[in-house]
Design an enzyme around this catalytic site. Structure first.
Site, PDB file in Angstrom:
ATOM      1  N   GLU A 107      11.835  -3.826  -1.509  1.00 57.10           N
ATOM      2  CA  GLU A 107      11.325  -4.889  -0.628  1.00 57.10           C
ATOM      3  C   GLU A 107      12.431  -5.746  -0.021  1.00 57.10           C
ATOM      4  O   GLU A 107      12.554  -6.937  -0.324  1.00 57.10           O
ATOM      5  CB  GLU A 107      10.302  -5.757  -1.362  1.00 57.10           C
ATOM      6  CG  GLU A 107       9.045  -4.999  -1.737  1.00 57.10           C
ATOM      7  CD  GLU A 107       7.850  -5.896  -2.075  1.00 57.10           C
ATOM      8  OE1 GLU A 107       8.010  -7.128  -2.101  1.00 57.10           O
ATOM      9  OE2 GLU A 107       6.761  -5.350  -2.317  1.00 57.10           O
TER      10      GLU A 107
ATOM     11  N   GLU B 245       4.260   0.979  -4.911  1.00 54.31           N
ATOM     12  CA  GLU B 245       3.513  -0.062  -5.619  1.00 54.31           C
ATOM     13  C   GLU B 245       2.155  -0.225  -4.961  1.00 54.31           C
ATOM     14  O   GLU B 245       2.039  -0.180  -3.735  1.00 54.31           O
ATOM     15  CB  GLU B 245       4.214  -1.434  -5.580  1.00 54.31           C
ATOM     16  CG  GLU B 245       5.495  -1.505  -6.361  1.00 54.31           C
ATOM     17  CD  GLU B 245       6.112  -2.910  -6.355  1.00 54.31           C
ATOM     18  OE1 GLU B 245       5.377  -3.896  -6.176  1.00 54.31           O
ATOM     19  OE2 GLU B 245       7.336  -2.994  -6.514  1.00 54.31           O
TER      20      GLU B 245
HETATM   21  C1  NOJ Z   1       6.065  -6.496  -5.169  1.00 56.92           C
HETATM   22  C2  NOJ Z   1       7.258  -6.627  -6.046  1.00 56.92           C
HETATM   23  O1  NOJ Z   1       8.101  -5.532  -5.855  1.00 56.92           O
HETATM   24  C3  NOJ Z   1       6.927  -6.795  -7.515  1.00 56.92           C
HETATM   25  O2  NOJ Z   1       8.084  -7.181  -8.167  1.00 56.92           O
HETATM   26  C4  NOJ Z   1       5.819  -7.801  -7.674  1.00 56.92           C
HETATM   27  O3  NOJ Z   1       5.552  -8.081  -9.016  1.00 56.92           O
HETATM   28  C5  NOJ Z   1       4.583  -7.277  -6.975  1.00 56.92           C
HETATM   29  N1  NOJ Z   1       4.880  -7.174  -5.570  1.00 56.92           N
HETATM   30  C6  NOJ Z   1       3.344  -8.153  -7.126  1.00 56.92           C
HETATM   31  O4  NOJ Z   1       3.559  -9.366  -6.506  1.00 56.92           O
END
Ligand code: NOJ
Length: 487
Positions: free
Chosen positions: A206, A393
């Site tokens: 990200e 994710e």
């Molecule tokens: C994206 C992130 O990569 C992760 O670290 C985070 O916990 C999740 N989103 C949920 O917010």
């Protein structure tokens, strides 16, 4: 700790993990091919589709001062008063550093065959660069061996935001090109030593959030509130760091190592599926990802991005590095970022405002729009011709409670996952090249500025005792994996 009714009733009792109350028995062909009614499921995924879970180092490991680990910007940030809503930090987190064997068993109990985790840069280079700390890397050697012994394929992320504090102090972190270079050196070191067992490496997780929340809004580490122009430069250094790392990994990893990144692409969805709106959504997606995926996958910035008064300073060589070819693209998909309507204006689209009544999950940012999981990979394939995509994710936080009987009935998470997965299945059934899915997250963990108050895990964690309890969604996910289909 595993003896609650859920585990017994829903997971069955088989040898090996029977003590945990979880069945890891082989998937019978009949299970894989038929749904609960005995019919072949409509919503099946392609053969060989990879199912897994995801976590990141600072969010689960703890042991922040053990075996030579140096401090990261997240240690500093979390220990700064007022930054984390429940005043917590990642000092202990899930104590995964010591409990990784147990956690690998949790994956195994799901039947998951892949796992995405991240490597803490300050464990490997406590000072960011220079002298490595072999003991730090040893933790990942132990983890990899445990995963492989359990037949779980590791996917490693090199940077999930825990920058060595020394790099922030010495260079201003990502405000400097020096950090991009140090990242490449660290990447080369890790790739050389772990690529005998890790065949898929993600550079950065990200980019967009680490720039925007870390350097614009000041809500993530390092907590800076830079001007738009300064943020654009940070963005450029982060993208450059990704490109340098791709090259460094290619030069040092074993042949066949596959390299990509995991990005939370700004995902624009046609409000109504007409050809005009679909085209408008593609234009918007390309434009709103100009500094990241568009630059990385096209090797150029869009005209609009450059017309911006504060466009970053860069060279043609930088763009060549940034767009070093990747083998796959990872997409973190939680929510629809925008709904788009085709419009006869200069940009060709309108971003529809979200009505106040738009539904969301436990976190207000987590709007429910399951079609996001169809459009994100479809856009990546259509706009940039990406040939291999992983959903790196997807998941949700929920106000999980342990019920009186000891179980966690997270039916809202199941509703969310079922609906999103149906849209992912639509994508694969149409030939969008999605090769796997990593559910966020294996276990409840340190959710950045929200501390331990937002729970994303399939396993509930009691942070006082470190006891892990499977939620009902763990049973759901196990069924999905077993049948390779939405259930
Ligand atoms: C994206 C992130 O990569 C992760 O670290 C985070 O916990 C999740 N989103 C949920 O917010």
């Amino acid at each position: 700790m595993w003896s609650n009714k859920f585990s017994r009733r829903h997971f069955g009792k088989m040898a090996g993990l029977a003590a945990l109350g979880l069945s890891t028995g082989p998937v019978r062909p009949a299970d894989a091919q038929s749904g609960p009614t005995g019919q072949k499921p409509v919503a099946a995924f392609p053969d060989g589709f990879r199912w897994g879970t995801a976590t990141s180092s600072y969010q689960i490991e703890g042991a922040v001062s053990e075996e030579g680990r140096g401090p990261s910007i997240w240690d500093t940030f979390a220990h700064t008063s007022g930054k984390i809503s429940d005043k917590s930090n990642g000092d202990v987190a899930d104590d995964h550093f010591h409990r990784y064997k147990e956690d690998v068993q949790l994956m195994k109990a799901l039947g998951a065959k892949t796992y995405r985790f991240s490597i803490a840069w300050p464990r490997v280079f406590p000072e960011g660069s220079g002298k490595p700390n072999p003991k730090g890397l040893d933790f990942y050697n132990r983890l990899l061996d445990e995963l492989l012994a359990s037949d779980i394929e590791p996917f490693a992320t090199l940077y999930h935001w825990d920058l060595p504090q020394t790099l922030q102090d010495r260079f201003g972190g990502w405000t400097s090109r020096d950090t991009a270079k140090a990242f490449a050196d660290y990447s080369a070191y890790v790739a050389e030593r772990l690529s005998d067992r890790v065949k898929h490496i993600f550079t950065i997780n990200e980019c967009s959030r680490l720039v925007h929340l870390g350097h614009g809004l000041g809500l993530d580490a390092p907590g800076l509130k830079l001007s738009q122009g300064e943020q654009n430069q940070v963005r450029h250094h982060v993208a450059l760091g990704h490109g340098l790392a791709v090259q460094a990994i290619r030069a040092h990893a074993k042949a066949g190592t596959k390299i990509g990144l995991a990005e939370n692409m700004v995902n624009c969805i046609p409000a109504i599926e007409t050809p005009e709106n679909i085209r408008a959504a593609e234009i918007a997606t390309r434009e709103l990802n100009a500094g990241y995926l568009t630059a990385i996958l096209e090797g150029k910035f869009t005209e609009n991005y450059l017309a911006h008064a504060d466009a970053p300073k860069y060279s043609a060589d930088d763009l060549r590095i940034i767009s070093s070819p990747v083998d796959f693209v990872g997409l973190n998909v939680y929510t629809p970022d925008h709904y788009v309507v085709a419009t006869d204006n200069a940009q060709g689209y309108t971003l529809a405002p979200f009505p106040a009544s738009f539904p969301h999950m436990d976190a207000t940012w987590l709007r429910v729009g399951p079609e996001a999981l169809y459009w994100a990979p479809r856009h990546a394939a259509k706009i940039w011709g990406v040939k291999s995509i992983y959903i790196t994710e997807n998941g949700t936080s929920s106000t999980d409670q342990l019920a009186a009987d000891g179980n966690v009935y997270d039916v809202d998470r199941i509703m969310y996952l079922r609906n999103y997965l149906q849209h992912l299945q639509r994508a694969t059934s149409e030939g969008v090249p999605v090769a796997g899915y990593f559910l966020w997250s294996l276990i409840d963990n340190f959710e950045w500025m929200d501390g331990y108050q937002k729970r994303f895990g399939l396993y509930h964690v009691d942070f006082n005792t470190q006891r892990r309890t499977p939620k009902l969604s763990a049973s759901f996910y196990r069924e999905v994996i077993k049948r390779n289909a939405v259930v």
